[in-house]
Scaffold this motif. Sequence first.
Motif, PDB file in Angstrom:
ATOM      1  N   ASP A 101       0.836  -1.207   0.000  1.00 18.06           N
ATOM      2  CA  ASP A 101       0.000   0.000   0.000  1.00 18.06           C
ATOM      3  C   ASP A 101       0.870   1.255   0.000  1.00 18.06           C
ATOM      4  OD1 ASP A 101      -2.205  -1.619   0.130  1.00 18.06           O
ATOM      5  OD2 ASP A 101      -2.793  -1.053   2.170  1.00 18.06           O
ATOM      6  N   THR A 102       0.403   2.277  -0.718  1.00 15.19           N
ATOM      7  CA  THR A 102       1.060   3.579  -0.687  1.00 15.19           C
ATOM      8  C   THR A 102       0.365   4.412   0.381  1.00 15.19           C
ATOM      9  OG1 THR A 102       1.588   3.431  -3.027  1.00 15.19           O
ATOM     10  CG2 THR A 102       1.658   5.618  -2.043  1.00 15.19           C
ATOM     11  N   ILE A 103       1.161   5.011   1.261  1.00 14.56           N
ATOM     12  CA  ILE A 103       0.604   5.790   2.356  1.00 14.56           C
ATOM     13  C   ILE A 103       1.100   7.228   2.279  1.00 14.56           C
ATOM     14  CG2 ILE A 103       0.322   3.850   3.930  1.00 14.56           C
ATOM     15  CD1 ILE A 103       2.966   4.894   5.301  1.00 14.56           C
ATOM     16  N   SER A 104       0.365   8.126   2.928  1.00 12.17           N
ATOM     17  CA  SER A 104       0.747   9.532   3.025  1.00 12.17           C
ATOM     18  C   SER A 104       0.986   9.877   4.481  1.00 12.17           C
ATOM     19  CB  SER A 104      -0.378  10.423   2.503  1.00 12.17           C
ATOM     20  OG  SER A 104      -0.650  10.115   1.156  1.00 12.17           O
ATOM     21  N   LYS A 105       1.683  10.967   4.703  1.00 17.32           N
ATOM     22  CA  LYS A 105       1.923  11.431   6.056  1.00 17.32           C
ATOM     23  C   LYS A 105       0.576  11.677   6.724  1.00 17.32           C
ATOM     24  CE  LYS A 105       4.436  14.950   8.614  1.00 17.32           C
ATOM     25  NZ  LYS A 105       5.347  16.076   8.552  1.00 17.32           N
ATOM     26  N   GLY A 106       0.397  11.156   7.933  1.00 12.33           N
ATOM     27  CA  GLY A 106      -0.852  11.320   8.675  1.00 12.33           C
ATOM     28  C   GLY A 106      -1.820  10.166   8.542  1.00 12.33           C
ATOM     29  N   ASP A 107      -1.574   9.215   7.623  1.00 11.16           N
ATOM     30  CA  ASP A 107      -2.445   8.043   7.486  1.00 11.16           C
ATOM     31  C   ASP A 107      -2.310   7.151   8.711  1.00 11.16           C
ATOM     32  OD1 ASP A 107      -3.172   8.945   5.003  1.00 11.16           O
ATOM     33  OD2 ASP A 107      -2.126   7.379   3.882  1.00 11.16           O
ATOM     34  N   VAL A 108      -3.423   6.586   9.186  1.00  3.95           N
ATOM     35  CA  VAL A 108      -3.398   5.660  10.321  1.00  3.95           C
ATOM     36  C   VAL A 108      -2.861   4.318   9.835  1.00  3.95           C
ATOM     37  CG1 VAL A 108      -4.777   4.470  12.051  1.00  3.95           C
ATOM     38  CG2 VAL A 108      -5.310   6.827  11.466  1.00  3.95           C
ATOM     39  N   LEU A 109      -1.836   3.810  10.526  1.00  2.58           N
ATOM     40  CA  LEU A 109      -1.214   2.539  10.155  1.00  2.58           C
ATOM     41  C   LEU A 109      -1.731   1.377  10.990  1.00  2.58           C
ATOM     42  CD1 LEU A 109       2.486   3.772   9.900  1.00  2.58           C
ATOM     43  CD2 LEU A 109       0.836   3.482   8.046  1.00  2.58           C
ATOM     44  N   CYS A 110      -2.027   1.661  12.268  1.00  2.00           N
ATOM     45  CA  CYS A 110      -2.467   0.617  13.173  1.00  2.00           C
ATOM     46  C   CYS A 110      -3.037   1.284  14.417  1.00  2.00           C
ATOM     47  CB  CYS A 110      -1.304  -0.305  13.558  1.00  2.00           C
ATOM     48  SG  CYS A 110       0.023   0.534  14.460  1.00  2.00           S
ATOM     49  N   VAL A 111      -3.465   0.454  15.365  1.00  2.00           N
ATOM     50  CA  VAL A 111      -3.955   0.924  16.652  1.00  2.00           C
ATOM     51  C   VAL A 111      -3.164   0.175  17.720  1.00  2.00           C
ATOM     52  CG1 VAL A 111      -5.937   0.936  18.219  1.00  2.00           C
ATOM     53  CG2 VAL A 111      -6.280   1.418  15.822  1.00  2.00           C
ATOM     54  N   ILE A 112      -2.771   0.884  18.781  1.00  2.00           N
ATOM     55  CA  ILE A 112      -2.152   0.223  19.921  1.00  2.00           C
ATOM     56  C   ILE A 112      -3.029   0.491  21.132  1.00  2.00           C
ATOM     57  CG2 ILE A 112      -0.137   0.092  21.441  1.00  2.00           C
ATOM     58  CD1 ILE A 112       1.597   0.693  19.047  1.00  2.00           C
ATOM     59  N   GLU A 113      -3.476  -0.604  21.753  1.00  4.43           N
ATOM     60  CA  GLU A 113      -4.303  -0.496  22.951  1.00  4.43           C
ATOM     61  C   GLU A 113      -3.392  -0.505  24.163  1.00  4.43           C
ATOM     62  OE1 GLU A 113      -7.395  -3.017  25.704  1.00  4.43           O
ATOM     63  OE2 GLU A 113      -6.508  -3.962  23.959  1.00  4.43           O
ATOM     64  N   ALA A 114      -3.569   0.476  25.023  1.00  5.58           N
ATOM     65  CA  ALA A 114      -2.811   0.543  26.267  1.00  5.58           C
ATOM     66  C   ALA A 114      -3.767   0.961  27.373  1.00  5.58           C
ATOM     67  CB  ALA A 114      -1.663   1.539  26.140  1.00  5.58           C
TER      68      ALA A 114
ATOM     69  N   SER B  89       5.596   9.713   4.014  1.00  6.14           N
ATOM     70  CA  SER B  89       4.864   9.158   2.876  1.00  6.14           C
ATOM     71  C   SER B  89       5.735   8.090   2.241  1.00  6.14           C
ATOM     72  CB  SER B  89       4.572  10.248   1.850  1.00  6.14           C
ATOM     73  OG  SER B  89       3.721  11.218   2.408  1.00  6.14           O
ATOM     74  N   GLY B  90       5.119   7.094   1.655  1.00  7.90           N
ATOM     75  CA  GLY B  90       5.874   6.031   1.002  1.00  7.90           C
ATOM     76  C   GLY B  90       5.027   4.803   0.781  1.00  7.90           C
ATOM     77  N   LYS B  91       5.720   3.665   0.694  1.00  6.08           N
ATOM     78  CA  LYS B  91       5.073   2.392   0.406  1.00  6.08           C
ATOM     79  C   LYS B  91       5.398   1.404   1.524  1.00  6.08           C
ATOM     80  CE  LYS B  91       4.894  -1.027  -3.309  1.00  6.08           C
ATOM     81  NZ  LYS B  91       5.457  -1.399  -4.614  1.00  6.08           N
ATOM     82  N   ILE B  92       4.380   0.681   2.016  1.00  2.00           N
ATOM     83  CA  ILE B  92       4.584  -0.316   3.063  1.00  2.00           C
ATOM     84  C   ILE B  92       5.370  -1.485   2.458  1.00  2.00           C
ATOM     85  CG2 ILE B  92       3.489  -1.947   4.662  1.00  2.00           C
ATOM     86  CD1 ILE B  92       2.844   0.833   5.498  1.00  2.00           C
ATOM     87  N   VAL B  93       6.548  -1.760   3.039  1.00  2.00           N
ATOM     88  CA  VAL B  93       7.390  -2.853   2.554  1.00  2.00           C
ATOM     89  C   VAL B  93       7.193  -4.097   3.403  1.00  2.00           C
ATOM     90  CG1 VAL B  93       9.788  -3.584   2.217  1.00  2.00           C
ATOM     91  CG2 VAL B  93       9.109  -1.259   1.666  1.00  2.00           C
ATOM     92  N   LYS B  94       7.053  -3.893   4.714  1.00  3.44           N
ATOM     93  CA  LYS B  94       6.968  -5.040   5.612  1.00  3.44           C
ATOM     94  C   LYS B  94       6.212  -4.652   6.876  1.00  3.44           C
ATOM     95  CE  LYS B  94      10.304  -8.600   6.681  1.00  3.44           C
ATOM     96  NZ  LYS B  94      11.720  -8.884   6.892  1.00  3.44           N
ATOM     97  N   VAL B  95       5.357  -5.563   7.363  1.00  5.11           N
ATOM     98  CA  VAL B  95       4.715  -5.425   8.664  1.00  5.11           C
ATOM     99  C   VAL B  95       5.507  -6.330   9.597  1.00  5.11           C
ATOM    100  CG1 VAL B  95       2.594  -5.694   9.986  1.00  5.11           C
ATOM    101  CG2 VAL B  95       2.475  -5.024   7.584  1.00  5.11           C
ATOM    102  N   LEU B  96       6.090  -5.757  10.646  1.00  2.00           N
ATOM    103  CA  LEU B  96       7.029  -6.491  11.492  1.00  2.00           C
ATOM    104  C   LEU B  96       6.400  -7.127  12.733  1.00  2.00           C
ATOM    105  CD1 LEU B  96       9.860  -3.809  11.311  1.00  2.00           C
ATOM    106  CD2 LEU B  96       9.708  -5.925  10.008  1.00  2.00           C
ATOM    107  N   VAL B  97       5.106  -6.873  12.966  1.00  2.00           N
ATOM    108  CA  VAL B  97       4.440  -7.380  14.163  1.00  2.00           C
ATOM    109  C   VAL B  97       3.146  -8.081  13.754  1.00  2.00           C
ATOM    110  CG1 VAL B  97       3.439  -6.729  16.387  1.00  2.00           C
ATOM    111  CG2 VAL B  97       5.395  -5.472  15.512  1.00  2.00           C
ATOM    112  N   ASP B  98       2.838  -9.194  14.409  1.00  2.00           N
ATOM    113  CA  ASP B  98       1.588  -9.907  14.159  1.00  2.00           C
ATOM    114  C   ASP B  98       0.423  -9.178  14.823  1.00  2.00           C
ATOM    115  OD1 ASP B  98       2.862 -11.983  12.765  1.00  2.00           O
ATOM    116  OD2 ASP B  98       3.262 -13.086  14.615  1.00  2.00           O
TER     117      ASP B  98
END
Length: 163
Positions: free
Chosen positions: A112-125, A137-146
């Motif tokens: 996916d191509t993303i822009s600055k400010g795009d939501v990538l994920c949610v972290i619950e704390a 901005s750029g392109k997602i190359v790898k998701v490093l966490v399950d």
Amino acid sequence: MDIKEIQSLIKFVAKSGASEVKLETDDIKITIRTGGSGGSGETTYVQQIPMPAQAMPQMGAAQPAAPATPAPAEPKKESEEDSKYITIKSPIIGTFYRKPSPDKPSFVEVGDTISKGDVLCVIEAMKLFNDIESEVSGKIVKVLVDDSSPVEFDQPLFLIDPS
């Protein structure tokens, strides 16, 4: 730890309702106290300290410390390839979610191509869900966490190709 990471930690503690959080690493010790659940009366104390090599970073008042496990050695070739990418790291500790809810699609996928400010994920704390937005901005190359995995502060989450 830079000032931006410290500011993120202060905001997280203010939102969490915790009255005091202590964070110690090899070269820094931070104590954050809040004046109550409203977040007023924040005080931060940062001290550069020498610590013994066997000392383990620990988060007080938020979670018990996990036993230290050595990180697996990554092949040199892979880290040379990854050096051209930007790493998006977790600004807080918590549980990583790729989707806004179980029945919805993931925020982003590899390619996916993303822009600055795009939501990538949610972290619950501490029952708070924090949107993690891209700072580049750029392109997602790898998701490093399950999905639904616990993450630590400053843990790499995504690799982004800025070109």
